[in-house]
Motif scaffolding. Sequence first.
Motif, PDB file in Angstrom:
ATOM      1  N   LEU A   1      61.718  -7.942 -33.134  1.00 26.27           N
ATOM      2  CA  LEU A   1      61.287  -7.051 -34.200  1.00 26.27           C
ATOM      3  C   LEU A   1      61.680  -5.627 -33.849  1.00 26.27           C
ATOM      4  CD1 LEU A   1      57.713  -8.264 -35.242  1.00 26.27           C
ATOM      5  CD2 LEU A   1      59.797  -8.354 -36.619  1.00 26.27           C
ATOM      6  N   HIS A   2      62.243  -4.928 -34.825  1.00 21.13           N
ATOM      7  CA  HIS A   2      62.558  -3.505 -34.680  1.00 21.13           C
ATOM      8  C   HIS A   2      61.724  -2.776 -35.733  1.00 21.13           C
ATOM      9  CE1 HIS A   2      65.760  -0.428 -33.384  1.00 21.13           C
ATOM     10  NE2 HIS A   2      64.794   0.224 -33.993  1.00 21.13           N
TER      11      HIS A   2
ATOM     12  N   HIS B   1      60.544   1.005 -30.274  1.00 20.28           N
ATOM     13  CA  HIS B   1      60.872   0.420 -31.576  1.00 20.28           C
ATOM     14  C   HIS B   1      61.167  -1.076 -31.503  1.00 20.28           C
ATOM     15  CE1 HIS B   1      61.023   4.468 -33.119  1.00 20.28           C
ATOM     16  NE2 HIS B   1      61.993   4.803 -32.284  1.00 20.28           N
ATOM     17  N   THR B   2      61.710  -1.555 -30.382  1.00 17.15           N
ATOM     18  CA  THR B   2      62.199  -2.923 -30.295  1.00 17.15           C
ATOM     19  C   THR B   2      61.299  -3.770 -29.407  1.00 17.15           C
ATOM     20  OG1 THR B   2      64.469  -2.134 -30.587  1.00 17.15           O
ATOM     21  CG2 THR B   2      64.176  -4.357 -29.715  1.00 17.15           C
ATOM     22  N   TYR B   3      60.948  -4.967 -29.913  1.00 14.57           N
ATOM     23  CA  TYR B   3      60.061  -5.881 -29.199  1.00 14.57           C
ATOM     24  C   TYR B   3      60.630  -7.298 -29.282  1.00 14.57           C
ATOM     25  CZ  TYR B   3      56.888  -1.943 -29.659  1.00 14.57           C
ATOM     26  OH  TYR B   3      56.331  -0.678 -29.609  1.00 14.57           O
ATOM     27  N   GLU B   4      60.880  -7.905 -28.131  1.00 14.24           N
ATOM     28  CA  GLU B   4      61.351  -9.289 -28.114  1.00 14.24           C
ATOM     29  C   GLU B   4      60.195 -10.227 -28.433  1.00 14.24           C
ATOM     30  OE1 GLU B   4      63.240 -12.451 -24.934  1.00 14.24           O
ATOM     31  OE2 GLU B   4      63.984 -10.371 -24.924  1.00 14.24           O
ATOM     32  N   ILE B   5      60.397 -11.096 -29.415  1.00 15.24           N
ATOM     33  CA  ILE B   5      59.339 -11.991 -29.862  1.00 15.24           C
ATOM     34  C   ILE B   5      59.464 -13.374 -29.235  1.00 15.24           C
ATOM     35  CG2 ILE B   5      58.204 -13.017 -31.868  1.00 15.24           C
ATOM     36  CD1 ILE B   5      57.965  -9.968 -31.628  1.00 15.24           C
ATOM     37  N   GLY B   6      60.654 -13.940 -29.190  1.00 12.78           N
ATOM     38  CA  GLY B   6      60.810 -15.250 -28.564  1.00 12.78           C
ATOM     39  C   GLY B   6      62.043 -15.970 -29.058  1.00 12.78           C
ATOM     40  N   GLN B   7      62.261 -17.158 -28.495  1.00 11.48           N
ATOM     41  CA  GLN B   7      63.396 -17.978 -28.874  1.00 11.48           C
ATOM     42  C   GLN B   7      63.014 -18.884 -30.043  1.00 11.48           C
ATOM     43  OE1 GLN B   7      64.599 -19.796 -25.094  1.00 11.48           O
ATOM     44  NE2 GLN B   7      66.220 -18.256 -24.975  1.00 11.48           N
TER      45      GLN B   7
ATOM     46  N   TYR C   1      71.153 -12.600 -30.310  1.00 17.48           N
ATOM     47  CA  TYR C   1      69.961 -11.780 -30.512  1.00 17.48           C
ATOM     48  C   TYR C   1      69.940 -11.323 -31.973  1.00 17.48           C
ATOM     49  CZ  TYR C   1      69.082 -11.564 -25.509  1.00 17.48           C
ATOM     50  OH  TYR C   1      68.778 -11.895 -24.209  1.00 17.48           O
ATOM     51  N   VAL C   2      68.853 -11.631 -32.662  1.00 19.24           N
ATOM     52  CA  VAL C   2      68.729 -11.305 -34.078  1.00 19.24           C
ATOM     53  C   VAL C   2      67.506 -10.419 -34.275  1.00 19.24           C
ATOM     54  CG1 VAL C   2      68.432 -12.217 -36.399  1.00 19.24           C
ATOM     55  CG2 VAL C   2      69.852 -13.446 -34.755  1.00 19.24           C
ATOM     56  N   TYR C   3      67.683  -9.315 -35.000  1.00 20.37           N
ATOM     57  CA  TYR C   3      66.616  -8.329 -35.188  1.00 20.37           C
ATOM     58  C   TYR C   3      66.062  -8.399 -36.608  1.00 20.37           C
ATOM     59  CZ  TYR C   3      68.350  -6.204 -30.870  1.00 20.37           C
ATOM     60  OH  TYR C   3      68.746  -5.992 -29.572  1.00 20.37           O
ATOM     61  N   GLY C   4      64.732  -8.356 -36.683  1.00 20.06           N
ATOM     62  CA  GLY C   4      64.075  -8.151 -37.950  1.00 20.06           C
ATOM     63  C   GLY C   4      63.698  -6.683 -38.064  1.00 20.06           C
ATOM     64  N   HIS C   5      64.392  -5.945 -38.926  1.00 16.27           N
ATOM     65  CA  HIS C   5      64.185  -4.500 -39.054  1.00 16.27           C
ATOM     66  C   HIS C   5      63.131  -4.227 -40.127  1.00 16.27           C
ATOM     67  CE1 HIS C   5      67.540  -3.184 -36.471  1.00 16.27           C
ATOM     68  NE2 HIS C   5      68.159  -4.265 -36.924  1.00 16.27           N
ATOM     69  N   LEU C   6      62.012  -3.653 -39.706  1.00 16.50           N
ATOM     70  CA  LEU C   6      60.911  -3.380 -40.620  1.00 16.50           C
ATOM     71  C   LEU C   6      60.531  -1.909 -40.583  1.00 16.50           C
ATOM     72  CD1 LEU C   6      58.482  -6.371 -39.881  1.00 16.50           C
ATOM     73  CD2 LEU C   6      60.445  -6.299 -41.428  1.00 16.50           C
ATOM     74  N   ILE C   7      60.100  -1.391 -41.724  1.00 14.64           N
ATOM     75  CA  ILE C   7      59.547  -0.046 -41.837  1.00 14.64           C
ATOM     76  C   ILE C   7      58.028  -0.153 -41.891  1.00 14.64           C
ATOM     77  CG2 ILE C   7      59.232   1.864 -43.485  1.00 14.64           C
ATOM     78  CD1 ILE C   7      62.217   1.582 -44.152  1.00 14.64           C
TER      79      ILE C   7
END
Length: 252
Positions: free
Chosen positions: A35-36, A97-103, A201-207
Amino acid sequence: MKKQLTIFALLCIFSCSNEAVEKPEEIGPKGTFLLHLHAYVGIQEVDLYGIEYETPEGRSMSLDFSQMYISDVQLVKTDGTVYAIKGKSLLKNLKVHTYEIGQVPVGNYKSIRFKVGLPPSINSLNPTAPSDSSILNRPSMWWGNTAQPGGYVFLNVQGKIDTSHNMNKAPVPFVYKIGTNNHFIQVNMGEKEFSIEEEAYVYGHLIVDYSKLFNGITLNQAGSLSVKTAAENNAALGQKIANNIPAMFTYE
Protein backbone atom coordinates in the motif's frame (compact mmCIF):
# COMPACT_ATOMS: atom_id res chain seq x y z
CA MET A 1 -30.64 -39.67 6.10
CA LYS A 2 -28.13 -38.20 8.50
CA LYS A 3 -25.37 -38.75 5.95
CA GLN A 4 -27.38 -36.92 3.28
CA LEU A 5 -27.97 -33.95 5.58
CA THR A 6 -24.25 -33.79 6.36
CA ILE A 7 -23.38 -33.74 2.67
CA PHE A 8 -25.95 -30.96 2.04
CA ALA A 9 -24.53 -28.88 4.90
CA LEU A 10 -21.02 -29.18 3.52
CA LEU A 11 -22.20 -28.22 0.03
CA CYS A 12 -23.95 -25.16 1.44
CA ILE A 13 -20.81 -24.02 3.22
CA PHE A 14 -18.99 -23.88 -0.09
CA SER A 15 -21.80 -22.75 -2.40
CA CYS A 16 -24.27 -20.67 -0.36
CA SER A 17 -21.82 -17.91 0.52
CA ASN A 18 -21.84 -14.83 -1.71
CA GLU A 19 -18.04 -14.80 -1.88
CA ALA A 20 -15.31 -17.40 -1.77
CA VAL A 21 -12.26 -16.59 0.29
CA GLU A 22 -8.91 -18.12 -0.62
CA LYS A 23 -6.53 -19.16 2.11
CA PRO A 24 -2.81 -18.27 1.97
CA GLU A 25 -1.76 -21.95 2.05
CA GLU A 26 -3.74 -22.63 -1.15
CA ILE A 27 -1.83 -20.25 -3.40
CA GLY A 28 0.78 -21.15 -5.99
CA PRO A 29 2.81 -18.48 -7.84
CA LYS A 30 2.64 -15.16 -6.04
CA GLY A 31 3.70 -11.55 -6.03
CA THR A 32 4.04 -8.93 -3.31
CA PHE A 33 1.34 -6.36 -2.61
CA LEU A 34 2.11 -2.99 -1.01
CA LEU A 35 0.00 0.00 0.00
CA HIS A 36 1.21 3.49 -0.88
CA LEU A 37 -0.80 5.99 1.18
CA HIS A 38 -0.67 9.71 0.42
CA ALA A 39 -1.95 12.24 2.99
CA TYR A 40 -4.13 15.01 1.55
CA VAL A 41 -6.30 17.93 2.59
CA GLY A 42 -8.74 18.38 -0.27
CA ILE A 43 -6.69 18.35 -3.48
CA GLN A 44 -3.41 19.29 -1.78
CA GLU A 45 -0.89 16.70 -0.65
CA VAL A 46 0.34 17.16 2.92
CA ASP A 47 4.13 17.04 3.11
CA LEU A 48 4.81 18.59 6.52
CA TYR A 49 3.06 19.22 9.80
CA GLY A 50 1.98 22.76 10.61
CA ILE A 51 1.43 23.87 7.01
CA GLU A 52 -1.96 25.41 6.23
CA TYR A 53 -3.94 23.90 3.37
CA GLU A 54 -7.44 24.58 2.11
CA THR A 55 -10.37 22.19 2.45
CA PRO A 56 -12.74 21.74 -0.53
CA GLU A 57 -15.17 24.23 1.03
CA GLY A 58 -12.44 26.82 1.54
CA ARG A 59 -11.41 26.46 5.18
CA SER A 60 -7.80 26.74 6.30
CA MET A 61 -6.63 23.48 7.86
CA SER A 62 -3.33 22.06 9.04
CA LEU A 63 -2.17 18.77 10.54
CA ASP A 64 0.05 18.60 13.62
CA PHE A 65 -0.15 14.82 14.10
CA SER A 66 -1.68 11.93 12.20
CA GLN A 67 -1.42 8.19 12.76
CA MET A 68 -3.76 5.28 12.15
CA TYR A 69 -3.78 1.51 12.30
CA ILE A 70 -4.74 -0.47 9.19
CA SER A 71 -5.41 -4.21 9.23
CA ASP A 72 -7.43 -7.04 7.68
CA VAL A 73 -6.40 -6.22 4.11
CA GLN A 74 -8.27 -8.14 1.40
CA LEU A 75 -7.98 -8.14 -2.38
CA VAL A 76 -11.02 -8.87 -4.55
CA LYS A 77 -10.38 -10.80 -7.77
CA THR A 78 -12.19 -10.00 -11.01
CA ASP A 79 -14.19 -13.22 -10.61
CA GLY A 80 -15.45 -12.03 -7.21
CA THR A 81 -13.36 -14.27 -4.98
CA VAL A 82 -11.63 -12.57 -2.08
CA TYR A 83 -8.05 -13.13 -0.95
CA ALA A 84 -7.50 -12.24 2.71
CA ILE A 85 -3.96 -11.28 3.75
CA LYS A 86 -3.77 -12.68 7.26
CA GLY A 87 -1.84 -11.40 10.24
CA LYS A 88 -0.79 -8.02 8.89
CA SER A 89 -1.41 -4.76 10.78
CA LEU A 90 0.42 -1.50 10.15
CA LEU A 91 0.69 1.90 11.77
CA LYS A 92 0.44 4.63 9.14
CA ASN A 93 2.15 7.94 9.87
CA LEU A 94 2.64 11.07 7.80
CA LYS A 95 6.29 10.56 6.90
CA VAL A 96 6.11 6.95 5.68
CA HIS A 97 4.08 6.31 2.53
CA THR A 98 4.84 2.70 1.53
CA TYR A 99 3.90 -0.40 3.54
CA GLU A 100 4.46 -4.00 2.47
CA ILE A 101 1.29 -5.99 3.08
CA GLY A 102 2.16 -9.52 1.97
CA GLN A 103 2.37 -12.08 -0.79
CA VAL A 104 -0.75 -12.77 -2.83
CA PRO A 105 -1.69 -15.14 -5.65
CA VAL A 106 -0.90 -14.24 -9.23
CA GLY A 107 -4.06 -13.09 -11.00
CA ASN A 108 -6.37 -10.24 -11.93
CA TYR A 109 -7.98 -8.12 -9.20
CA LYS A 110 -10.56 -5.37 -9.11
CA SER A 111 -10.71 -3.91 -5.60
CA ILE A 112 -9.05 -3.46 -2.21
CA ARG A 113 -10.62 -3.77 1.23
CA PHE A 114 -9.21 -3.14 4.69
CA LYS A 115 -10.15 -1.93 8.14
CA VAL A 116 -8.96 1.11 10.07
CA GLY A 117 -8.12 -0.06 13.56
CA LEU A 118 -6.99 -3.28 15.17
CA PRO A 119 -8.91 -6.57 15.43
CA PRO A 120 -10.08 -7.35 18.99
CA SER A 121 -7.46 -10.09 19.34
CA ILE A 122 -4.68 -7.52 18.87
CA ASN A 123 -6.47 -4.61 20.52
CA SER A 124 -6.41 -6.55 23.80
CA LEU A 125 -2.68 -7.31 23.71
CA ASN A 126 -0.06 -5.84 25.99
CA PRO A 127 2.04 -3.29 24.06
CA THR A 128 5.18 -5.37 24.58
CA ALA A 129 3.67 -8.49 22.95
CA PRO A 130 6.64 -9.75 20.87
CA SER A 131 4.91 -10.10 17.49
CA ASP A 132 3.22 -6.70 17.58
CA SER A 133 5.34 -4.55 19.92
CA SER A 134 6.75 -2.47 17.04
CA ILE A 135 3.34 -0.94 16.35
CA LEU A 136 1.66 -1.29 19.76
CA ASN A 137 4.36 0.16 21.98
CA ARG A 138 3.50 3.71 20.89
CA PRO A 139 2.21 5.93 23.73
CA SER A 140 0.73 8.32 21.15
CA MET A 141 -1.80 5.58 20.35
CA TRP A 142 -2.80 4.90 23.96
CA TRP A 143 -5.78 6.43 25.73
CA GLY A 144 -3.67 7.36 28.74
CA ASN A 145 -0.29 6.71 30.33
CA THR A 146 -0.67 2.96 29.74
CA ALA A 147 -2.16 0.92 26.92
CA GLN A 148 -4.59 -1.08 29.04
CA PRO A 149 -7.48 -1.26 29.66
CA GLY A 150 -9.51 -0.07 26.71
CA GLY A 151 -7.17 -1.11 23.93
CA TYR A 152 -5.60 1.37 21.54
CA VAL A 153 -6.46 4.55 19.68
CA PHE A 154 -7.12 3.48 16.10
CA LEU A 155 -6.95 6.95 14.53
CA ASN A 156 -5.20 9.92 16.13
CA VAL A 157 -5.50 13.14 14.13
CA GLN A 158 -4.63 16.55 15.54
CA GLY A 159 -4.28 19.94 13.93
CA LYS A 160 -6.05 23.24 13.38
CA ILE A 161 -9.05 24.31 11.30
CA ASP A 162 -10.96 27.54 10.65
CA THR A 163 -14.39 27.13 12.25
CA SER A 164 -15.83 30.55 11.33
CA HIS A 165 -18.98 30.90 9.26
CA ASN A 166 -17.23 33.05 6.64
CA MET A 167 -14.09 30.88 6.72
CA ASN A 168 -11.85 33.90 7.28
CA LYS A 169 -10.57 33.44 10.85
CA ALA A 170 -7.41 31.95 12.30
CA PRO A 171 -7.60 28.16 12.59
CA VAL A 172 -8.18 26.70 16.07
CA PRO A 173 -6.98 23.34 17.47
CA PHE A 174 -8.83 20.05 17.08
CA VAL A 175 -8.06 16.58 18.51
CA TYR A 176 -9.82 13.46 17.25
CA LYS A 177 -8.88 10.12 18.80
CA ILE A 178 -11.07 7.34 17.45
CA GLY A 179 -10.97 3.76 18.71
CA THR A 180 -12.67 0.96 20.69
CA ASN A 181 -13.82 -2.33 19.16
CA ASN A 182 -17.08 -0.67 18.09
CA HIS A 183 -15.11 1.59 15.74
CA PHE A 184 -13.13 -1.08 13.90
CA ILE A 185 -14.09 0.53 10.60
CA GLN A 186 -14.46 -1.32 7.30
CA VAL A 187 -13.25 0.45 4.13
CA ASN A 188 -14.37 -0.95 0.78
CA MET A 189 -12.66 0.72 -2.13
CA GLY A 190 -14.38 0.99 -5.49
CA GLU A 191 -13.34 -1.01 -8.51
CA LYS A 192 -9.99 -0.39 -10.16
CA GLU A 193 -8.48 -3.36 -11.94
CA PHE A 194 -4.88 -4.41 -11.41
CA SER A 195 -2.82 -7.57 -11.85
CA ILE A 196 -0.41 -9.46 -9.62
CA GLU A 197 2.47 -11.06 -11.49
CA GLU A 198 4.85 -13.68 -10.19
CA GLU A 199 7.66 -12.25 -8.03
CA ALA A 200 6.59 -8.71 -8.91
CA TYR A 201 5.89 -5.83 -6.51
CA VAL A 202 2.47 -4.26 -7.02
CA TYR A 203 1.37 -1.03 -5.30
CA GLY A 204 -2.09 0.04 -4.32
CA HIS A 205 -1.93 3.85 -4.46
CA LEU A 206 -4.49 5.48 -2.17
CA ILE A 207 -5.22 9.05 -1.10
CA VAL A 208 -6.17 9.74 2.52
CA ASP A 209 -8.05 13.06 2.67
CA TYR A 210 -8.16 14.23 6.28
CA SER A 211 -10.63 17.01 5.54
CA LYS A 212 -13.29 14.32 5.07
CA LEU A 213 -13.30 13.71 8.83
CA PHE A 214 -15.28 16.94 9.20
CA ASN A 215 -18.14 15.90 6.91
CA GLY A 216 -21.40 16.83 8.62
CA ILE A 217 -19.66 18.30 11.70
CA THR A 218 -20.89 21.70 12.88
CA LEU A 219 -17.48 23.13 13.62
CA ASN A 220 -18.55 26.25 15.52
CA GLN A 221 -20.47 24.27 18.13
CA ALA A 222 -18.88 23.86 21.55
CA GLY A 223 -17.09 20.54 21.88
CA SER A 224 -17.16 19.71 18.17
CA LEU A 225 -13.36 19.71 17.91
CA SER A 226 -12.49 17.28 20.69
CA VAL A 227 -12.75 13.51 21.06
CA LYS A 228 -10.01 12.37 23.42
CA THR A 229 -11.27 9.39 25.42
CA ALA A 230 -12.78 5.98 24.83
CA ALA A 231 -15.95 7.16 26.58
CA GLU A 232 -16.27 10.14 24.22
CA ASN A 233 -16.16 7.69 21.32
CA ASN A 234 -19.63 6.53 22.38
CA ALA A 235 -21.09 10.03 22.06
CA ALA A 236 -22.68 11.32 18.86
CA LEU A 237 -19.58 13.24 17.75
CA GLY A 238 -17.27 10.26 18.16
CA GLN A 239 -19.64 8.03 16.23
CA LYS A 240 -20.02 10.61 13.46
CA ILE A 241 -16.27 10.98 12.99
CA ALA A 242 -15.83 7.20 12.96
CA ASN A 243 -18.52 6.93 10.28
CA ASN A 244 -16.63 9.51 8.19
CA ILE A 245 -13.45 7.43 8.08
CA PRO A 246 -14.28 5.37 4.94
CA ALA A 247 -14.85 8.58 2.95
CA MET A 248 -11.22 9.59 3.56
CA PHE A 249 -9.91 6.95 1.15
CA THR A 250 -9.89 7.17 -2.65
CA TYR A 251 -7.66 5.77 -5.36
CA GLU A 252 -4.88 8.05 -6.54
